[in-house]
Every structure is written in structure tokens, then in C-alpha cells.
Write an enzyme that holds these catalytic residues in place. Structure first.
Site, PDB file in Angstrom:
ATOM      1  N   GLY A 157      23.381  -7.850  41.771  1.00  0.00           N
ATOM      2  CA  GLY A 157      22.342  -6.869  41.470  1.00  0.00           C
ATOM      3  C   GLY A 157      21.027  -7.301  42.087  1.00  0.00           C
ATOM      4  N   HIS A 158      21.105  -7.707  43.333  1.00  0.00           N
ATOM      5  CA  HIS A 158      19.902  -8.089  44.077  1.00  0.00           C
ATOM      6  C   HIS A 158      20.234  -8.199  45.557  1.00  0.00           C
ATOM      7  CE1 HIS A 158      21.517 -12.149  44.449  1.00  0.00           C
ATOM      8  NE2 HIS A 158      21.774 -12.133  43.160  1.00  0.00           N
ATOM      9  N   ALA A 159      19.187  -8.349  46.353  1.00  0.00           N
ATOM     10  CA  ALA A 159      19.347  -8.611  47.788  1.00  0.00           C
ATOM     11  C   ALA A 159      18.526  -9.849  48.124  1.00  0.00           C
ATOM     12  CB  ALA A 159      18.865  -7.412  48.601  1.00  0.00           C
TER      13      ALA A 159
END
Ligand code: TYD
Length: 137
Positions: free
Chosen positions: A53-55
């Protein structure tokens, strides 16, 4: 899911053996695409749990389900691709500026991650709208 980023699975060299298989990963292996500067693994994910749930702005990673099975969604801001990792002889390349989500963990799954950089919270983009703004036209 279609129209998302390509799923790049890098085959690892397996030393097959009747006693059990062995995969060795060493720095300097050009097939991996980057120098490994960090290794971590995720395990004991509760049923129905999700990670990611991130980059990352700069970080590149290779993800390997060394045990079990995990679903990975990659999102480049234009489309989404899904892959199931369950083969310890294949590593999924996750490039920079790629939103990733990990879900559908089978019980007993261990997901090993090889990373191109040391840990840096400043390299994360944890807000999806901020990610879209960063990759957007
Ligand atoms: P995070 O990357 O958000 O987990 P995931 O993407 O797997 O769901 O990391 C969770 C926490 O662990 C966060 O507080 C940062 C910390 N962390 C480290 O200290 N070092 C690391 O190498 C990693 C990957 C995370």
C-alpha cells in the site's frame, strides 16, 4: 486485471538436488538488475491480511515467495496488474514509482524481498493520491 504494468518475473538459478533444492543469490549477479543493499522478509501475515500500500521514489525490489503464496498488485498510475507469487525460483521485479499491494497470503507464506537501497522512510509515497499526482501527466 489488464492494461497494467508488465509483470516481470526473473528466473533464479536453482541447484536442483534429490536432497532438496537450493537457490543462492549474491551481490553482483547482473541478472537481478541492481545491487542488493537490503534483504527483508514478511511472514505470519494473519488470514485476510494485506501489506504494502505504497510506492517508492527510487527503490527497486525483487519479491520472492520462498514459501507459500501471495497476491501482488502493481499499479503504475495508469493501470493495475495482478500476479500470484508461489514459485521460489522466480523473483518479481517491482520498479521505482510503482504502487504495490500484497494480499491473499496463504497460511505459512514467507515473502522475501531484495532491495536496491537501505531503508529510507523518505523514499516512500504512502498516499495514493500523492502517488497519482507524482506519476500523472
Ligand atoms: P512497510 O514498508 O510499510 O511494510 P510493508 O510494505 O511490507 O507493508 O514497513 C513497515 C514498518 O517497518 C515501517 O515502520 C518501516 C519499517 N521498516 C524498516 O524499518 N526497515 C525495512 O527494511 C522495512 C521494509 C520496513
Amino acid at each position: 486485471m489488464s492494461g497494467g504494468p508488465p509483470i516481470v518475473l526473473i528466473p533464479l538459478h536453482v541447484r536442483r538436488d534429490p536432497r532438496g533444492n537450493l537457490v543462492a543469490i549474491e551481490p553482483g549477479d547482473g541478472a537481478l538488475g541492481f545491487e542488493i543493499r537490503r534483504v527483508y522478509y514478511i511472514y505470519d501475515v494473519p488470514e485476510g491480511g494485506a501489506r504494502g500500500g505504497h510506492a517508492h521514489k527510487k527503490l527497486r525490489q525483487l519479491m520472492i515467495a520462498v514459501a507459500g503464496r501471495v497476491g501482488i498488485v502493481l499499479d503504475d498510475g495508469v493501470g493495475r496488474s495482478r500476479v500470484t507469487l508461489e514459485d521460489p525460483s522466480k523473483a518479481l521485479l517491482v520498479t521505482e514509482m510503482m504502487w504495490r499491494e500484497m494480499d491473499r497470503f496463504a497460511p505459512g507464506t514467507v515473502c522475501l524481498v531484495l532491495a536496491s537501497e537501505a531503508f529510507d522512510e523518505g523514499d516512500y509515497i504512502r498516499d495514493y493520491d500523492a502517488f497519482l499526482a507524482a506519476v500523472g501527466p
